[in-house]
Each structure stands twice: as C-alpha cells, then as structure tokens.
Design an enzyme around this catalytic site. Sequence first.
Site, mmCIF file in Angstrom:
data_model
loop_
_atom_site.group_PDB
_atom_site.id
_atom_site.type_symbol
_atom_site.label_atom_id
_atom_site.label_comp_id
_atom_site.label_asym_id
_atom_site.label_seq_id
_atom_site.Cartn_x
_atom_site.Cartn_y
_atom_site.Cartn_z
ATOM 1 C CE1 TYR A 159 -3.064 -2.722 0.537
ATOM 2 C CE2 TYR A 159 -3.415 -1.969 3.206
ATOM 3 C CZ TYR A 159 -3.575 -3.188 2.006
ATOM 4 O OH TYR A 159 -4.499 -4.469 2.037
HETATM 5 N N1 LIG Z 1 -6.097 -8.587 1.700
HETATM 6 C C1 LIG Z 1 -6.333 -7.617 0.329
HETATM 7 O O1 LIG Z 1 -6.550 -8.029 -0.795
HETATM 8 C C2 LIG Z 1 -7.368 -6.860 0.850
HETATM 9 C C3 LIG Z 1 -7.742 -5.419 -0.136
HETATM 10 C C4 LIG Z 1 -8.222 -4.217 -0.067
HETATM 11 C C5 LIG Z 1 -8.734 -3.863 0.715
HETATM 12 N N2 LIG Z 1 -8.081 -4.710 2.109
HETATM 13 C C6 LIG Z 1 -8.372 -4.173 3.076
HETATM 14 O O2 LIG Z 1 -9.656 -3.273 3.355
HETATM 15 C C7 LIG Z 1 -9.297 -1.894 3.667
HETATM 16 C C8 LIG Z 1 -10.641 -1.461 3.457
HETATM 17 O O3 LIG Z 1 -10.962 -1.376 2.106
HETATM 18 P P1 LIG Z 1 -10.899 0.042 1.083
HETATM 19 O O4 LIG Z 1 -10.246 1.112 1.707
HETATM 20 O O5 LIG Z 1 -10.057 -0.424 -0.161
HETATM 21 O O6 LIG Z 1 -12.934 0.023 0.845
HETATM 22 P P2 LIG Z 1 -13.767 0.003 2.425
HETATM 23 O O7 LIG Z 1 -13.212 0.013 3.166
HETATM 24 O O8 LIG Z 1 -14.718 -0.349 1.615
HETATM 25 O O9 LIG Z 1 -14.199 1.940 2.110
HETATM 26 C C9 LIG Z 1 -13.548 2.752 2.718
HETATM 27 C C10 LIG Z 1 -13.860 3.674 2.014
HETATM 28 O O10 LIG Z 1 -15.092 4.155 1.819
HETATM 29 C C11 LIG Z 1 -15.210 6.094 1.946
HETATM 30 N N3 LIG Z 1 -15.910 6.004 3.128
HETATM 31 C C12 LIG Z 1 -15.994 5.604 4.808
HETATM 32 N N4 LIG Z 1 -16.504 5.665 5.414
HETATM 33 C C13 LIG Z 1 -17.404 6.328 5.542
HETATM 34 C C14 LIG Z 1 -18.914 7.519 5.672
HETATM 35 N N5 LIG Z 1 -19.160 7.596 6.882
HETATM 36 N N6 LIG Z 1 -19.332 8.243 4.157
HETATM 37 C C15 LIG Z 1 -18.411 8.306 3.425
HETATM 38 N N7 LIG Z 1 -17.817 7.418 2.479
HETATM 39 C C16 LIG Z 1 -17.291 6.411 3.919
HETATM 40 C C17 LIG Z 1 -13.742 6.702 2.214
HETATM 41 O O11 LIG Z 1 -13.256 6.809 1.331
HETATM 42 P P3 LIG Z 1 -13.710 8.330 0.293
HETATM 43 O O12 LIG Z 1 -13.183 9.137 1.709
HETATM 44 O O13 LIG Z 1 -12.191 7.849 -1.021
HETATM 45 O O14 LIG Z 1 -14.966 7.768 -0.662
HETATM 46 C C18 LIG Z 1 -13.172 4.989 2.559
HETATM 47 O O15 LIG Z 1 -11.539 5.022 2.133
HETATM 48 C C19 LIG Z 1 -7.736 -1.609 2.694
HETATM 49 O O16 LIG Z 1 -7.885 -0.258 4.165
HETATM 50 C C20 LIG Z 1 -7.110 -2.958 3.589
HETATM 51 O O17 LIG Z 1 -6.576 -2.533 4.375
HETATM 52 C C21 LIG Z 1 -7.563 -5.575 2.054
#
Ligand SMILES: NC(=O)c1ccc[n+]([C@@H]2O[C@H](COP(=O)([O-])OP(=O)(O)OC[C@H]3O[C@@H](n4cnc5c(N)ncnc54)[C@H](OP(=O)(O)O)[C@@H]3O)[C@@H](O)[C@H]2O)c1
Length: 310
Positions: free
Chosen positions: A53
């Site tokens: 990341y």
């Molecule tokens: N193991 C793997 O292969 C893998 C792959 C992907 C991710 N991950 C892990 O999973 C974590 C989460 O994934 P992700 O960040 O991609 O997706 P997510 O948690 O599904 O989406 C989070 C995003 O939604 C938006 N958000 C969050 N709270 C909000 C609210 N209250 N109101 C409006 N928008 C909101 C923000 O983006 P904006 O502000 O930009 O809209 C935030 O960055 C990653 O940080 C990582 O640690 C692991």
Amino acid sequence: MQTRKLGSSGLSIAPLVLGGNVFGWTADRAASFTVLDTFLDGGFNAVDTADVYSRWAPGHQGGESETVLGDWMKERGSRDKVVVITKVGSEMPAGKGLKAAYIQSACDASLKRLKTDRIDLYFSHFPDKETPIEETLEAHQRLIDQGKVRSVGGSNYDAAGLKQALDAAGGSRARYTVLQPHYNLLVRDQYEGGLENLCVKEGLGVIPYFALASGFLTGKYRSEADLGKSARGGGMKKHFNARGLAILAALDAVSKAHGATQAQVALAWLMARPSITAPIASATSATQLKELAAAAELKLSADDMKALDL
Ligand SMILES: NC(=O)c1ccc[n+]([C@@H]2O[C@H](COP(=O)([O-])OP(=O)(O)OC[C@H]3O[C@@H](n4cnc5c(N)ncnc54)[C@H](OP(=O)(O)O)[C@@H]3O)[C@@H](O)[C@H]2O)c1
C-alpha cells in the site's frame, strides 16, 4: 470496548479493524494521523496495512501506508495499544511472492517502515502457486520463532487453498489462524459456503476486507453524477445494476428504521454474521471514522438481516 478473540492467534480485537490502504493515498499524512487518533480514542485497536500500500498511486513505490502508520505509532508512543496487521507477497520493487528468503527480507523491510520490532498478525497477501505452501509456512514459523511476528494468516485463499495450508501446518510450519477474504453485502459467494464452513470448523478468525465495497455501501453513490465524490468514485460504476441498487434500497430501509446510516448497517450486518470476527473498513476523515465506529453499537434484528439478504 468489548473485544473478540481473533481465532487462535492469541490476539483480541475490537469489532472494527481500521483499513490502512488510504494512509498516504486518499488520506494524506495529517488526515491519516487524525483518523488513527480518533480510532484509538474510540476504544478500537486493530489496524490493517500491507507492504504494497499504496503502490498503485502515481509516484508511489509501496510502503507508504506502513510508513505513515509507523510514524504515527512512534510520534504518539502508541505501539503497545495497537494490534499491527500487515501483509507480504504482492509485487514490490524488491520482489514478490511467498518464497522463504523473500518473506524474511520483506518482513524486515516492513518492521523498519513500521518502526517496531514485531508485527502482531502477518498475512500472506495472496496464495503463491510458484512456491510450495510448506516453504511459506516454514518461513512464517521462523519469523514467529525470531519474535518478529506473533501470528500469521492467509488472505485471498479459496477453500481448497486454505485447507491445503491448514493440513500442511504443524511442527516447523506455522498455522494460519486468521483469514482475510473479500466479503461484503454485495460480494458474498467467494466466502459463503465452503470457505466460511472451513473457517468455522477450524476455528479461524475472519476479518473481511472491502466491508463498504470501497464506499458504495455508504449510499453516497446513486448515479453517475456521484462518481466524482471520491478519487475512488470511478470504481463504483460496476455496482450500478439491479442487485446493487436493490441492496442500497434495503440499506436505506433498515438504516431509516434504526436512525442509523447505510454504512453503519453494512458493517453491522458483517459484525452479526457468526463466522466474522470484525470487518475491515477504511476512512479518510475523522467524521467518516466516527460514523463507522458507531456500527459497533448497532444491533440488527433477524428481520433486518433477512431484508438485507439479497
Ligand atoms: N487483503 C486484501 O487483498 C485487501 C484488498 C483490499 C483492501 N484490503 C483492506 O481493507 C481495507 C478497506 O478497504 P477499502 O478502503 O478499499 O474499502 P472500504 O473499507 O470498503 O471503503 C472505505 C472507503 O469508503 C469511504 N468511506 C468510509 N466511511 C465513509 C463514510 N462514513 N461516509 C462516506 N464515505 C465513507 C472512504 O473513501 P472516500 O472518502 O475516498 O470516499 C473510505 O476510504 C483496506 O484499507 C485494506 O486494509 C485488503
């Protein structure tokens, strides 16, 4: 905050894990520090990152997220309050995959960026078909024996791959104690069924990623006109179909009935699934984080769970 046992890892975590892919990417260093402060102040403890990341961002190499997290822990003196979760195996400038020598050197590089002497939970980021699982598990066990890693897990494994890893564990080979799958209200079939059953049978902790489908399940994207709401908006287009919109409608109805928000209901749904220890979600501001944190207080009824089951 009541914590949950994370499988047999020996770790206990609060019911929401903070996703770290945004640190140094869609959340700059100052915003990331604020999000981390808010998370810890709210009584939560586990933070998920990865060496890679945010290599996908223009001008980045990977390591940016671990560096921000490490700087924050050092500046705040907060290392002992955090369950540090990171991953190895995705392509970095120094290499990729799950061969023993690479795992050892990648772990040392992660420790350096994290500015700590130990990682609480170290994930194989993706299965590596080029490397025998026995070699990978032996490398992980060496890290545990060296005190650099407390427990290990597998991410993005299917049921057959996870079973193979569990069967190979023992003696000089570490056992995956936690699975990190892609799982949320929209994407269910990769996890539910064989993989979920195996995790329950083998007592694995499960911390699913993309709990909010990268923001879609917050309900802020309703039409193409909303795609500009985040740098990540372009990725939402694929969800504008009958099922995606039906899930948003169900989230609207359940959240209205509880005086909650769609994001809180999406997280509470995962928290209520019996096999799930805690969902992972990221936030780019303290306001977003506070909204997500309140999901831990939201209890969905059997009727709510049924209404969301689409
Ligand atoms: N193991 C793997 O292969 C893998 C792959 C992907 C991710 N991950 C892990 O999973 C974590 C989460 O994934 P992700 O960040 O991609 O997706 P997510 O948690 O599904 O989406 C989070 C995003 O939604 C938006 N958000 C969050 N709270 C909000 C609210 N209250 N109101 C409006 N928008 C909101 C923000 O983006 P904006 O502000 O930009 O809209 C935030 O960055 C990653 O940080 C990582 O640690 C692991």
